[in-house]
Design a protein around this motif. Structure first.
Motif, short mmCIF file in Angstrom:
data_model
loop_
_atom_site.label_atom_id
_atom_site.label_comp_id
_atom_site.label_asym_id
_atom_site.label_seq_id
_atom_site.Cartn_x
_atom_site.Cartn_y
_atom_site.Cartn_z
N LEU A 114 0.99 -0.61 -0.06
CA LEU A 114 -0.18 0.07 0.06
C LEU A 114 0.78 1.53 0.47
O LEU A 114 0.72 2.10 -1.16
CB LEU A 114 -0.46 0.15 1.10
CG LEU A 114 -1.33 1.39 1.40
CD1 LEU A 114 -2.87 1.42 0.34
CD2 LEU A 114 -3.15 0.93 2.58
N GLN A 115 1.50 1.57 0.50
CA GLN A 115 2.90 2.56 0.42
C GLN A 115 3.42 2.71 -0.68
O GLN A 115 3.25 3.73 -0.90
CB GLN A 115 3.80 1.79 1.84
CG GLN A 115 4.78 3.39 2.77
CD GLN A 115 3.50 4.43 3.32
OE1 GLN A 115 3.16 4.76 3.96
NE2 GLN A 115 3.89 5.95 2.16
N LYS A 116 3.83 1.84 -1.24
CA LYS A 116 4.42 2.29 -2.58
C LYS A 116 3.34 2.63 -3.49
O LYS A 116 4.16 3.42 -3.85
CB LYS A 116 5.03 0.89 -3.10
CG LYS A 116 6.16 0.61 -2.95
CD LYS A 116 7.27 1.25 -2.54
CE LYS A 116 8.76 -0.05 -1.88
NZ LYS A 116 9.99 1.42 -1.78
N ALA A 117 2.64 1.73 -3.27
CA ALA A 117 1.15 1.89 -4.28
C ALA A 117 0.62 3.71 -4.27
O ALA A 117 0.83 4.70 -5.17
CB ALA A 117 -0.18 0.82 -3.78
N LYS A 118 0.94 4.23 -2.63
CA LYS A 118 0.26 5.31 -2.60
C LYS A 118 0.77 6.35 -2.61
O LYS A 118 0.78 7.50 -2.90
CB LYS A 118 0.50 5.32 -0.81
CG LYS A 118 -1.31 5.20 -0.28
CD LYS A 118 -1.54 5.21 1.06
CE LYS A 118 -1.23 6.41 1.62
NZ LYS A 118 -1.28 6.55 3.41
N ASP A 119 2.99 5.82 -2.95
CA ASP A 119 4.03 7.12 -3.22
C ASP A 119 3.83 7.13 -4.68
O ASP A 119 3.94 8.31 -4.93
CB ASP A 119 5.19 6.81 -2.64
CG ASP A 119 5.69 6.25 -0.98
OD1 ASP A 119 4.47 6.98 -0.58
OD2 ASP A 119 5.81 5.64 -1.06
N LEU A 120 3.32 6.07 -5.68
CA LEU A 120 3.54 6.13 -6.52
C LEU A 120 2.06 7.71 -7.39
O LEU A 120 3.00 8.03 -8.38
CB LEU A 120 3.63 4.72 -7.56
CG LEU A 120 3.38 4.69 -8.63
CD1 LEU A 120 4.43 5.15 -9.43
CD2 LEU A 120 2.82 3.35 -9.58
N LEU A 121 1.28 7.01 -6.72
CA LEU A 121 0.02 7.61 -7.16
C LEU A 121 0.06 9.15 -6.95
O LEU A 121 -0.12 10.36 -7.77
CB LEU A 121 -1.14 6.66 -6.73
CG LEU A 121 -1.80 5.97 -7.13
CD1 LEU A 121 -3.06 5.57 -6.94
CD2 LEU A 121 -1.29 5.73 -8.69
N GLN A 122 0.51 9.92 -5.15
CA GLN A 122 1.18 10.64 -5.14
C GLN A 122 1.87 11.48 -5.18
O GLN A 122 1.43 12.64 -5.80
CB GLN A 122 1.36 10.56 -3.39
CG GLN A 122 -0.21 10.55 -2.26
CD GLN A 122 0.61 10.61 -1.17
OE1 GLN A 122 1.93 10.38 -0.77
NE2 GLN A 122 0.11 10.20 -0.12
N MET A 123 3.05 10.59 -6.18
CA MET A 123 3.96 11.44 -6.80
C MET A 123 3.67 12.04 -8.67
O MET A 123 3.70 12.98 -9.44
CB MET A 123 5.64 10.24 -7.96
CG MET A 123 6.29 10.65 -6.42
SD MET A 123 7.83 9.39 -7.06
CE MET A 123 7.63 8.89 -8.27
N TYR A 124 2.39 10.78 -8.83
CA TYR A 124 2.06 10.75 -10.59
C TYR A 124 1.32 12.49 -9.86
O TYR A 124 1.28 13.07 -11.21
CB TYR A 124 1.31 9.67 -10.40
CG TYR A 124 0.97 9.61 -12.11
CD1 TYR A 124 1.29 9.96 -13.10
CD2 TYR A 124 -0.80 9.51 -12.33
CE1 TYR A 124 0.07 9.85 -14.63
CE2 TYR A 124 -1.59 9.58 -13.24
CZ TYR A 124 -0.88 9.58 -14.31
OH TYR A 124 -1.43 9.52 -15.46
N THR A 125 0.26 11.98 -9.17
CA THR A 125 -1.23 13.25 -9.06
C THR A 125 -0.54 14.87 -8.47
O THR A 125 -1.28 15.75 -8.76
CB THR A 125 -1.99 12.70 -8.40
OG1 THR A 125 -1.87 12.42 -7.17
CG2 THR A 125 -3.29 11.24 -9.08
N GLY A 126 0.51 14.52 -7.71
CA GLY A 126 1.11 15.49 -6.93
C GLY A 126 0.35 16.25 -6.10
O GLY A 126 0.64 16.68 -5.14
N ILE A 127 -0.97 14.71 -5.46
CA ILE A 127 -1.35 15.35 -3.91
C ILE A 127 -0.61 14.27 -3.07
O ILE A 127 -0.20 13.48 -3.45
CB ILE A 127 -2.97 14.44 -4.39
CG1 ILE A 127 -3.54 15.13 -5.14
CG2 ILE A 127 -3.39 14.87 -3.25
CD1 ILE A 127 -4.67 14.59 -5.94
#
Length: 154
Positions: A114-127
């Motif tokens: 979950l942490q890797k997934a959140k990190d990737l999506l946060q980098m992608y969206t900028g949120i």
């Protein structure tokens, strides 16, 4: 050990972003505070659609409608994964209605933390997730129960 090394250097491809959305969505269903996870999923899907890396396929009847009223969700295809997200007014006019959800289809299994997934999506969206300043609730100390004899008043 090899899987962990692959997981650390996850390139930002459409398929990896779809895997991250799948992981976040799966965890959001059982999270104590799923709002941020669902928000992150929605923003990542919207960005994938705007970049042409994902496609809205149609509308499905919602499995869990609010207040027992019939509701529809947008079916989005991203890579080899399918997701649902809330529709906009334009979606009802532009997309075909596909009827009930096909229960036989399942997204491919993904092993991503979950942490890797959140990190990737946060980098992608900028949120970024805002850390709440709430103190951690301490466990209550045990208080021994007091029993009174039948007929006694306290």
């Amino acid at each position: 050990m090899m899987d962990r090394q692959k997981e650390q250097s996850l390139p930002m491809t459409a398929d990896n972003i779809a895997k991250a959305i799948y992981t976040v969505n799966r965890h959001a269903k059982t999270a104590t505070n799923p709002k941020f996870l669902y928000f992150l999923k929605k923003k990542a899907l919207i960005k994938l659609i705007s970049e042409g890396k994902a496609e809205k396929r149609g509308l499905h009847f919602s499995q869990n409608p609010k207040f027992s009223k019939q509701q529809s969700d947008v079916l989005v295809c991203a890579g080899s994964y399918y997701f649902h997200m809330p529709p906009t007014k334009e979606d009802f006019h532009q997309l075909p209605h596909l009827g009930a959800l096909n229960q036989s289809y399942r997204n491919p299994k993904t092993h991503l933390s979950l942490q890797k997934a959140k990190d990737l999506l946060q980098m992608y969206t900028g949120i970024r997730e805002e850390k709440t300043g709430k103190p951690v609730q301490q466990a209550r100390t045990y208080v021994k129960p007091v029993f009174k004899k039948l007929g006694e008043h306290y």
